[in-house]
Design a protein around this motif. Structure first.
Motif, PDB file in Angstrom:
ATOM      1  N   VAL A 159      22.548   8.264   8.605  1.00 13.81           N
ATOM      2  CA  VAL A 159      22.764   9.623   9.150  1.00 13.81           C
ATOM      3  C   VAL A 159      22.633  10.673   8.061  1.00 13.81           C
ATOM      4  CG1 VAL A 159      24.079   9.412  11.302  1.00 13.81           C
ATOM      5  CG2 VAL A 159      25.262   9.168   9.150  1.00 13.81           C
ATOM      6  N   ARG A 160      23.009  10.295   6.843  1.00 15.29           N
ATOM      7  CA  ARG A 160      22.923  11.289   5.774  1.00 15.29           C
ATOM      8  C   ARG A 160      21.454  11.658   5.509  1.00 15.29           C
ATOM      9  NH1 ARG A 160      26.220  10.604   0.195  1.00 15.29           N
ATOM     10  NH2 ARG A 160      24.583   9.099  -0.226  1.00 15.29           N
ATOM     11  N   ALA A 161      20.550  10.707   5.717  1.00 14.35           N
ATOM     12  CA  ALA A 161      19.126  10.994   5.522  1.00 14.35           C
ATOM     13  C   ALA A 161      18.652  12.040   6.534  1.00 14.35           C
ATOM     14  CB  ALA A 161      18.322   9.710   5.671  1.00 14.35           C
ATOM     15  N   GLN A 162      19.276  12.057   7.721  1.00 13.64           N
ATOM     16  CA  GLN A 162      18.867  13.019   8.759  1.00 13.64           C
ATOM     17  C   GLN A 162      19.586  14.355   8.648  1.00 13.64           C
ATOM     18  OE1 GLN A 162      18.519  11.538  12.865  1.00 13.64           O
ATOM     19  NE2 GLN A 162      18.785   9.514  12.002  1.00 13.64           N
ATOM     20  N   PHE A 163      20.772  14.341   8.081  1.00 11.77           N
ATOM     21  CA  PHE A 163      21.587  15.573   7.978  1.00 11.77           C
ATOM     22  C   PHE A 163      21.946  15.755   6.503  1.00 11.77           C
ATOM     23  CE2 PHE A 163      22.121  13.730  12.152  1.00 11.77           C
ATOM     24  CZ  PHE A 163      21.906  14.810  12.992  1.00 11.77           C
ATOM     25  N   SER A 164      20.937  16.058   5.708  1.00 13.70           N
ATOM     26  CA  SER A 164      21.119  15.976   4.258  1.00 13.70           C
ATOM     27  C   SER A 164      22.066  17.043   3.703  1.00 13.70           C
ATOM     28  CB  SER A 164      19.767  16.049   3.560  1.00 13.70           C
ATOM     29  OG  SER A 164      19.069  17.182   4.012  1.00 13.70           O
ATOM     30  N   ASN A 165      22.263  18.152   4.457  1.00 15.38           N
ATOM     31  CA  ASN A 165      23.184  19.179   3.956  1.00 15.38           C
ATOM     32  C   ASN A 165      24.607  19.004   4.475  1.00 15.38           C
ATOM     33  OD1 ASN A 165      21.225  20.518   2.465  1.00 15.38           O
ATOM     34  ND2 ASN A 165      20.477  21.574   4.301  1.00 15.38           N
ATOM     35  N   ALA A 166      24.817  17.974   5.275  1.00  9.83           N
ATOM     36  CA  ALA A 166      26.138  17.813   5.900  1.00  9.83           C
ATOM     37  C   ALA A 166      27.081  17.057   4.965  1.00  9.83           C
ATOM     38  CB  ALA A 166      25.984  17.061   7.217  1.00  9.83           C
ATOM     39  N   PRO A 167      28.216  17.661   4.604  1.00  8.18           N
ATOM     40  CA  PRO A 167      29.199  16.904   3.812  1.00  8.18           C
ATOM     41  C   PRO A 167      29.673  15.662   4.579  1.00  8.18           C
ATOM     42  CG  PRO A 167      29.740  19.256   3.833  1.00  8.18           C
ATOM     43  CD  PRO A 167      28.641  19.051   4.840  1.00  8.18           C
ATOM     44  N   VAL A 168      29.933  14.585   3.819  1.00 12.70           N
ATOM     45  CA  VAL A 168      30.408  13.324   4.404  1.00 12.70           C
ATOM     46  C   VAL A 168      31.928  13.275   4.237  1.00 12.70           C
ATOM     47  CG1 VAL A 168      30.240  10.806   4.290  1.00 12.70           C
ATOM     48  CG2 VAL A 168      28.209  12.211   3.872  1.00 12.70           C
TER      49      VAL A 168
ATOM     50  N   TYR B 260      39.441  21.105   5.837  1.00 15.78           N
ATOM     51  CA  TYR B 260      38.245  20.950   4.996  1.00 15.78           C
ATOM     52  C   TYR B 260      37.005  21.494   5.728  1.00 15.78           C
ATOM     53  CZ  TYR B 260      34.436  18.859   2.363  1.00 15.78           C
ATOM     54  OH  TYR B 260      33.274  18.686   1.647  1.00 15.78           O
ATOM     55  N   CYS B 261      36.837  21.104   6.974  1.00 15.16           N
ATOM     56  CA  CYS B 261      35.634  21.532   7.713  1.00 15.16           C
ATOM     57  C   CYS B 261      35.694  23.031   8.013  1.00 15.16           C
ATOM     58  CB  CYS B 261      35.481  20.734   9.006  1.00 15.16           C
ATOM     59  SG  CYS B 261      35.179  18.991   8.708  1.00 15.16           S
ATOM     60  N   ARG B 262      36.896  23.559   8.207  1.00 19.72           N
ATOM     61  CA  ARG B 262      37.032  25.000   8.469  1.00 19.72           C
ATOM     62  C   ARG B 262      36.665  25.803   7.215  1.00 19.72           C
ATOM     63  NH1 ARG B 262      42.573  25.575   9.910  1.00 19.72           N
ATOM     64  NH2 ARG B 262      42.179  25.014  12.059  1.00 19.72           N
ATOM     65  N   ASP B 263      37.136  25.325   6.065  1.00 23.01           N
ATOM     66  CA  ASP B 263      36.980  26.109   4.833  1.00 23.01           C
ATOM     67  C   ASP B 263      35.623  25.910   4.155  1.00 23.01           C
ATOM     68  OD1 ASP B 263      39.531  26.878   5.349  1.00 23.01           O
ATOM     69  OD2 ASP B 263      40.476  25.583   3.853  1.00 23.01           O
ATOM     70  N   ASN B 264      34.960  24.807   4.443  1.00 23.16           N
ATOM     71  CA  ASN B 264      33.677  24.518   3.798  1.00 23.16           C
ATOM     72  C   ASN B 264      32.581  25.338   4.494  1.00 23.16           C
ATOM     73  OD1 ASN B 264      31.099  23.013   3.334  1.00 23.16           O
ATOM     74  ND2 ASN B 264      32.459  21.703   2.148  1.00 23.16           N
ATOM     75  N   PRO B 265      31.674  25.973   3.723  1.00 27.32           N
ATOM     76  CA  PRO B 265      30.657  26.817   4.365  1.00 27.32           C
ATOM     77  C   PRO B 265      29.599  26.053   5.173  1.00 27.32           C
ATOM     78  CG  PRO B 265      30.361  26.750   1.965  1.00 27.32           C
ATOM     79  CD  PRO B 265      31.643  26.042   2.254  1.00 27.32           C
ATOM     80  N   ALA B 266      29.519  24.742   5.038  1.00 27.22           N
ATOM     81  CA  ALA B 266      28.489  23.982   5.771  1.00 27.22           C
ATOM     82  C   ALA B 266      28.669  24.166   7.280  1.00 27.22           C
ATOM     83  CB  ALA B 266      28.596  22.501   5.413  1.00 27.22           C
TER      84      ALA B 266
ATOM     85  N   PRO C  40      35.426  26.299  15.300  1.00 25.82           N
ATOM     86  CA  PRO C  40      34.354  26.756  16.177  1.00 25.82           C
ATOM     87  C   PRO C  40      33.064  27.034  15.423  1.00 25.82           C
ATOM     88  CG  PRO C  40      36.059  28.457  15.940  1.00 25.82           C
ATOM     89  CD  PRO C  40      36.551  27.234  15.213  1.00 25.82           C
ATOM     90  N   GLY C  41      31.966  26.901  16.151  1.00 27.24           N
ATOM     91  CA  GLY C  41      30.665  27.286  15.597  1.00 27.24           C
ATOM     92  C   GLY C  41      30.036  26.221  14.706  1.00 27.24           C
ATOM     93  N   LYS C  42      30.690  25.060  14.531  1.00 21.53           N
ATOM     94  CA  LYS C  42      30.119  24.024  13.650  1.00 21.53           C
ATOM     95  C   LYS C  42      29.818  22.754  14.457  1.00 21.53           C
ATOM     96  CE  LYS C  42      32.227  25.944   9.523  1.00 21.53           C
ATOM     97  NZ  LYS C  42      32.686  25.697   8.162  1.00 21.53           N
ATOM     98  N   SER C  43      28.943  21.929  13.894  1.00 23.59           N
ATOM     99  CA  SER C  43      28.555  20.678  14.564  1.00 23.59           C
ATOM    100  C   SER C  43      29.085  19.477  13.780  1.00 23.59           C
ATOM    101  CB  SER C  43      27.029  20.572  14.645  1.00 23.59           C
ATOM    102  OG  SER C  43      26.523  21.624  15.420  1.00 23.59           O
ATOM    103  N   PHE C  44      29.328  18.394  14.510  1.00 25.02           N
ATOM    104  CA  PHE C  44      29.902  17.197  13.895  1.00 25.02           C
ATOM    105  C   PHE C  44      29.083  15.982  14.311  1.00 25.02           C
ATOM    106  CE2 PHE C  44      33.084  20.441  14.450  1.00 25.02           C
ATOM    107  CZ  PHE C  44      33.528  20.572  13.153  1.00 25.02           C
ATOM    108  N   VAL C  45      28.708  15.200  13.308  1.00 20.92           N
ATOM    109  CA  VAL C  45      27.952  13.974  13.559  1.00 20.92           C
ATOM    110  C   VAL C  45      28.937  12.822  13.405  1.00 20.92           C
ATOM    111  CG1 VAL C  45      25.941  12.599  12.898  1.00 20.92           C
ATOM    112  CG2 VAL C  45      25.959  15.077  12.477  1.00 20.92           C
TER     113      VAL C  45
END
Ligand code: 13P
Ligand code: SF4
Length: 335
Positions: A207-216, A242-248, A268-273
């Motif tokens: 999944v990281r290969a497909q969402f390379s900018n997404a923090p794990v 963490y997900c709220r404060d991170n700009p990703a 809100p406004g963010k996606s999760f894999v």
């Protein structure tokens, strides 16, 4: 590396307004009415299904739920989680009725440390300071010196006198992570969570290969090789901030899939894999998912099934739980 027949990644986009403001269904209305009539509080773990989390008074991680259970003024506690969590609520509220909608909602990690085996190990190895992850039975808690959750484990272990040798039960993965963080050598009980050890480097790489900018974002119950891939290793509660404060705008969430319900509502406004396994794009804990809205309604209607334990076990288990709540209160463990 691509796995043949690898499951497609499951991407959860931001909630749209219709989903976010969805009114309660008739069954949810019935639950809310019964809850008011019974003066009950509904506590739900982050891994519960969205429909349950939406009728809960509080949804959180094991640590937050322990505090809520210890502080509640309600007469009845309905615990939508697994057995050891409801036991902890009963131990901190021996005079209250504590209900678990599905009595068979256990935990493989808790089962990996039977109290009889721990008692025998302690007898053969006297003098150990026993730190028990909250994912264990009341009987194991009763044999322990202090309890911890994934949210406060580093903080708890840091407060143990340096000269004491530590035995950490039952999760070898969390224990190893805490040992590295605190630089405290520990004996580790060889237990693990069947769900979190399903994650592998290969399927997270995919999944990281497909969402390379997404923090794990990884739960510490995962194996070391998966934790080493993480941008952050943390408890389920910390995942929210963490997900709220991170700009990703997209995150890979390597823990039980129910976690994504709360992330979508509160970030809100963010996606999760969802972190995938070799067999599925997601990873549901079979025990957590035994609770359903129907069982929750029935448990409020009948005030059963109830959590009961012998008073001596509760009294002995309350000591390390209270110690955890006190040690953890000295600051924000989930910070
Ligand atoms: P948390 O302590 O993050 O709530 O996790 C509990 C759990 O059961 C993880 O599998
Ligand atoms: Fe237990 Fe693992 Fe399920 Fe958590 S996810 S309740 S540790 S089996």
């Amino acid at each position: 590396m691509t796995t043949p027949h690898a499951p497609a990644p499951l991407v959860f986009p931001p909630l749209d307004a219709t989903e976010a403001l969805r009114p309660p269904s008739p069954l949810q209305e019935e639950i809310l009415r019964l809850k008011r009539e019974r003066n009950a509080v509904i506590l739900a773990h982050n891994y519960q299904v969205d429909e349950i989390q939406r009728v809960a008074d509080y949804t959180g991680d094991s640590l937050g739920l322990s505090y809520k259970a210890a502080e509640t003024q309600a007469d009845i506690i309905v615990f939508c989680g697994v057995h050891f969590m409801a036991e902890t609520a009963k131990i901190t509220n021996p005079g209250k009725t504590v209900i678990l909608p599905e009595m068979d909602a256990g935990c493989s990690l808790s089962d990996s440390c039977p109290a009889t085996q721990l008692a025998a190990y302690k007898e053969a190895n006297p003098g150990l300071y026993v730190v028990a992850y909250i994912n264990c039975s009341a009987e194991v808690k009763a044999l322990s010196d202090v309890i911890c959750t994934s949210g406060n484990a580093v903080k708890i272990v840091s407060q143990i006198p340096a000269e004491r040798e530590i035995l950490f039960v039952p999760d070898q993965n969390l224990g190893q992570w805490v040992s590295r963080q605190t630089k405290r050598p520990m004996r580790l009980w060889p237990g693990s969570c069947y769900a979190h050890v399903l994650y592998s480097v290969r399927n997270i790489e995919r999944v990281r290969a497909q969402f390379s900018n997404a923090p794990v974002v990884v739960h510490p119950e995962c194996i070391e090789a998966v934790r080493d891939m993480a941008d952050i290793v943390c408890s389920t509660e910390k995942m929210i901030s963490y997900c709220r404060d991170n700009p990703a705008d997209t995150f890979i969430i390597v823990t039980e899939t129910g976690m994504i319900n709360r992330l979508r509502r509160e970030v809100p406004g963010k996606s999760f894999v969802a972190g995938p396994t070799d067999h599925c794009g997601c990873n549901d804990c079979r025990f957590m998912k035994m609770n359903t809205l129907e069982k929750l309604r029935d448990s409020l209607a009948t005030l059963s099934p109830r959590i009961e334990m012998p008073a001596p076990v509760m009294d002995a288990a309350r000591i390390p739980i209270t110690r955890m709540l006190e040690w953890s209160r000295a600051g924000n463990a989930n910070a």
